[in-house]
Design an enzyme around this catalytic site. Structure first.
Site, PDB file in Angstrom:
ATOM      1  N   MET A   1      42.584  17.505  10.148  1.00 35.34           N
ATOM      2  CA  MET A   1      42.611  17.170   8.724  1.00 35.34           C
ATOM      3  C   MET A   1      42.006  18.313   7.919  1.00 35.34           C
ATOM      4  O   MET A   1      41.486  19.271   8.462  1.00 35.34           O
ATOM      5  CB  MET A   1      41.855  15.866   8.471  1.00 35.34           C
ATOM      6  CG  MET A   1      42.435  14.685   9.225  1.00 35.34           C
ATOM      7  SD  MET A   1      44.096  14.272   8.703  1.00 35.34           S
ATOM      8  CE  MET A   1      43.737  13.271   7.263  1.00 35.34           C
ATOM      9  N   CYS A   2      42.038  18.165   6.642  1.00 31.19           N
ATOM     10  CA  CYS A   2      41.703  19.293   5.773  1.00 31.19           C
ATOM     11  C   CYS A   2      41.011  18.737   4.530  1.00 31.19           C
ATOM     12  O   CYS A   2      40.817  17.536   4.385  1.00 31.19           O
ATOM     13  CB  CYS A   2      42.970  20.002   5.349  1.00 31.19           C
ATOM     14  SG  CYS A   2      44.089  20.331   6.720  1.00 31.19           S
ATOM     15  N   GLN A   3      40.627  19.626   3.652  1.00 34.29           N
ATOM     16  CA  GLN A   3      40.141  19.186   2.340  1.00 34.29           C
ATOM     17  C   GLN A   3      40.779  20.037   1.250  1.00 34.29           C
ATOM     18  O   GLN A   3      41.104  21.209   1.466  1.00 34.29           O
ATOM     19  CB  GLN A   3      38.611  19.252   2.268  1.00 34.29           C
ATOM     20  CG  GLN A   3      37.953  18.149   3.112  1.00 34.29           C
ATOM     21  CD  GLN A   3      36.553  17.774   2.641  1.00 34.29           C
ATOM     22  OE1 GLN A   3      36.140  18.052   1.516  1.00 34.29           O
ATOM     23  NE2 GLN A   3      35.817  17.100   3.513  1.00 34.29           N
TER      24      GLN A   3
ATOM     25  N   ILE B   1      40.850  24.009   2.721  1.00 37.32           N
ATOM     26  CA  ILE B   1      40.190  24.409   3.966  1.00 37.32           C
ATOM     27  C   ILE B   1      40.767  23.559   5.072  1.00 37.32           C
ATOM     28  O   ILE B   1      41.032  22.368   4.884  1.00 37.32           O
ATOM     29  CB  ILE B   1      38.649  24.266   3.913  1.00 37.32           C
ATOM     30  CG1 ILE B   1      38.230  22.895   3.365  1.00 37.32           C
ATOM     31  CG2 ILE B   1      38.026  25.389   3.090  1.00 37.32           C
ATOM     32  CD1 ILE B   1      36.720  22.674   3.364  1.00 37.32           C
TER      33      ILE B   1
ATOM     34  N   ASN C   1      46.718  17.507   2.264  1.00 37.17           N
ATOM     35  CA  ASN C   1      45.724  16.976   3.191  1.00 37.17           C
ATOM     36  C   ASN C   1      46.303  15.709   3.789  1.00 37.17           C
ATOM     37  O   ASN C   1      46.678  14.794   3.051  1.00 37.17           O
ATOM     38  CB  ASN C   1      44.404  16.690   2.448  1.00 37.17           C
ATOM     39  CG  ASN C   1      43.598  15.558   3.060  1.00 37.17           C
ATOM     40  OD1 ASN C   1      43.332  14.574   2.397  1.00 37.17           O
ATOM     41  ND2 ASN C   1      43.235  15.694   4.317  1.00 37.17           N
TER      42      ASN C   1
END
Lengths: 269, 269
Positions: free
Chosen positions: B1-3, B78, B108
């Site tokens: 996962m990401c932000q 990110i 995301n």
């Protein structure tokens, strides 16, 4: 048209001096002000920066000169758009993954009537002939070597053959790097210089700046800098011959192996 | 996962404060250390930076904090890779041209079983579900509006419909900007805050840093900051509702127009 700048170094090195002269051509001493880009290959990956601004007006280009990011391979490009708008997906360098590594590619020239065959894993995200040529090269390599990466000599011959094929349709000066090696192909203009012991003093052509490499390098440092046109006025820049492909590794020109058995390049896939 | 982190501002503005907190989540206060990227939309184009390094280890991220590049819209990401290697063509944001402007997109979530229909002008250069979703959205918009850009209200409805369709297959939080407007869609987690007169003091959650916005802004400055999770502990962050699309322009939330006549979205092309 555009201009190319690339570096291949024995150790992670800063490109700030050469980059400072190069960026002046991006809108000051020359007319290549339609964006710029750079790929910096670190030990395990690639940083890619593409900018719509002229290199001389770009805050990020100025920051890279003041605080250079060290790399063993760098591929940079300044653009004078002849066709296509200034957009990230049309800005060199382009990057793709092949055989588990990131490769970057930048092109100077115009391929005019050339069109890539359709199909293949690698697809262009923009609409430049340059990215199409890069994708075509990788589609061809993938089709030729389904078992994975061939030996360096065989790969070199394969890249040479694809380059010759595409260059028959226009101007195809390009730089290609996998983070270890740097392949440089000349169609019209490409030069290189090797900076190694005993280091000397170099003076940029495009601005009043010189550097004493003796103050900044160790005995075993070695770096190849490749550019469309020489960047300094007192170094031994060598011109590529038209049609020539050179491969750089560890900051030096890799010797050509003995002629290889012809590699069959399957252009249709 | 990401932000995700994004900004939409009434005037060109620096994102350095929020970006400083955000980058700490890229390997320090959180685990998103598999690269980062940012798209900065200037008055006439886009600067795109993608980096394989963790945001907290990246020299370019540090430089952007010290010497921020001003923009009216910014889209940052990110990554914590769940599938696919860390490579420039897999690193958000992605950028494409539509209706003569550069759009950037970051996602995301995980779309699991979703696959984009084949065909269409927009093709993915990497192999993430995110870039495929972006290309599918643009292929759909292009097919729906062959005459060119529709009104804002019609475009918004069309984007909402495509987002709903894709989000049925997984998690689809995304940010999309054309350099003027910023579209933010929430599937699970997305928050925003409006910074405007009377400005206040904000304290980052992820590091010991605060700012007095009264010292840095004019009466008529206004900025929306959108992030996966709130970045400051003393501002009025608003949570998006699942399934909600908000559009920001001039640093504020654009009011939804009266319900539009249904737009027919041709998903196959």
């Amino acid at each position: 048209m555009c201009q190319l700048l690339a570096m291949n170094s024995s150790k992670p090195a800063a490109l700030d001096f050469s980059f400072a002269g190069f960026t002046r051509r991006g809108g000051d001493t020359d007319e290549h002000r339609d964006g710029w880009g750079i790929a910096l290959h670190g030990s395990d990956g690639c940083t890619l920066l593409t900018d719509h601004l002229a290199a001389i007006d770009s805050p990020l280009a100025a920051q890279l000169q003041r605080n250079p990011v060290k790399a063993r391979n760098a591929v940079a490009h300044i653009r004078k758009a002849t066709q296509g708008r200034i957009a990230p997906e049309n800005t060199h360098p382009f990057a793709r993954t092949l055989w588990g590594r990131t490769w970057s590619f930048a092109h100077n020239g115009d391929l005019k009537t050339w069109r890539a065959p359709s199909g293949g894993t690698y697809q262009a995200s923009g609409d430049t002939d340059s990215e199409q040529a890069f994708c075509h090269l990788f589609n061809t390599l993938q089709a030729c070597f389904p078992g994975g990466e061939p030996s360096h000599a065989v790969l070199r011959t394969a890249i040479e053959e694809v380059a010759r094929d595409i260059a028959a349709h226009g101007t195809f000066n390009f730089i290609l790097s996998d983070g270890e090696r740097l392949f440089a192909h000349c169609s019209t203009h490409l030069h290189y210089v090797i900076r190694e012991y005993p280091f000397s003093v170099a003076q940029l052509i495009d601005c009043e700046r010189s550097i004493d490499f003796r103050q900044h390098n160790h005995l075993d440092d070695r770096m190849a800098v490749i550019a469309t046109h020489p960047l300094t006025q007192n170094e031994a820049w060598q011109a590529f011959a038209p049609g020539e492909l050179k491969v750089f590794a560890g900051g030096a020109v890799l010797a050509e192996a003995a002629p290889q058995r012809a590699v069959y390049i399957q252009i249709s896939y």
